[in-house]
Design an enzyme around this catalytic site. Sequence first.
Site, PDB file in Angstrom:
ATOM      1  N   GLN A 197       0.825  -1.212   0.000  1.00  0.00           N
ATOM      2  CA  GLN A 197       0.000   0.000   0.000  1.00  0.00           C
ATOM      3  C   GLN A 197       0.862   1.266   0.000  1.00  0.00           C
ATOM      4  O   GLN A 197       0.436   2.324   0.463  1.00  0.00           O
ATOM      5  CB  GLN A 197      -0.950  -0.001   1.198  1.00  0.00           C
ATOM      6  N   SER A 198       2.057   1.170  -0.546  1.00  0.00           N
ATOM      7  CA  SER A 198       2.974   2.311  -0.539  1.00  0.00           C
ATOM      8  C   SER A 198       2.492   3.450  -1.424  1.00  0.00           C
ATOM      9  O   SER A 198       2.256   3.280  -2.621  1.00  0.00           O
ATOM     10  CB  SER A 198       4.349   1.836  -1.015  1.00  0.00           C
ATOM     11  N   ASN A 199       2.383   4.627  -0.802  1.00  0.00           N
ATOM     12  CA  ASN A 199       2.079   5.843  -1.571  1.00  0.00           C
ATOM     13  C   ASN A 199       3.269   6.238  -2.434  1.00  0.00           C
ATOM     14  O   ASN A 199       3.112   6.752  -3.534  1.00  0.00           O
ATOM     15  CB  ASN A 199       1.765   6.998  -0.620  1.00  0.00           C
TER      16      ASN A 199
END
Length: 325
Positions: A73-75
């Site tokens: 879920q890395s921005n």
Amino acid sequence: MDLDNKFDLGFFPTPLHKLNNLSEKFTDYQIFIKRDDQTGLASGGNKTRKLEYLIQKALDENCDTVITAGAQQSNHCRQTVAASAVAGMECHLLLGGEEPKEYNGNLLLSHVLGAKLHFTGENRKGEDIEDLKNELESENKKVAVIPYGGSNLLGSFGYINAIKELKDQLLEQNLNIDYIFFASSSGATQAGIMIGLDFYDLKAKLIPINIDKAEAEGFLEQIILDLIHESEQFFHLNKEYRINDIPLERNFDKAGYGNMTGEEKEAIKTLAQTEGILLDPVYTGRAFYGMLDYLKKKKIKPKSNVLFWHTGGLPANFNYGKELF
Ligand SMILES: *Cc1c(COP(=O)(O)O)cnc(C)c1O
């Protein structure tokens, strides 16, 4: 390498405005927000500012392929894929854990934006980057590696520059800021802000909220100190920094990285329901929880102006459906 050598990826300046409804609830404080959730790159966030420098370097070196790593879920990963698309480069992501059956949140967006995805199991912080780089180079690709979180000297330039932007806005709005709250995790946002305050002679007390408890005590402070030393050398600045000069509020990270508790949930709903502004469950929800705690307990001096620096993260909400209910 200089502050003007960057690739245009967003809409700047991002808005700086007052939170009127929230300020009415905390009558001792005037509360403002800096909207880096509105940088404009594939739903925005603080990595856009770092990537303007990191992508420019890749282009200057004639690279055609980018590799970076992060959580599913890395921005940072989502914005790196978007930035690579704008710059016409192929982008590979190394993501911790196993491939999920269904994609959502940032992972889904990274896919839509064209990422080549590699799921790396237990290797969660880019341990496999060198192997992938060698493999791609053997296919005659020219590869740029962007570090975890975009946090190196060049990444910090994004936030040195952001302080100039903030200073100009404060002058324009005839405004003074006493405290700045923000989420701190991989180092370059905080290092850039600290150097920027010196560089542009802006006075404000920083209250960075630590996000990732997994790091050993002092570890993030050391990363930030190293980045500050690097840029001091680079810009020939001579203010002495020691480890104790690096502020980091560790009181709000007990649940660990990515684990949203009732506190973050309440903070997210508070801002959403007073101001119509969305935070995220991992970073800004925690940082805002920290700020609200400071305001409620009056841990900072009354009658002061407080800035919350919103660093983005919206897509991660869609990975926390049940927990946000
Ligand atoms: C990456 C990130 C941060 C932390 O920035 P660092 O430079 O890694 O400290 C804060 N908020 C959001 C939404 C992020 O994606």
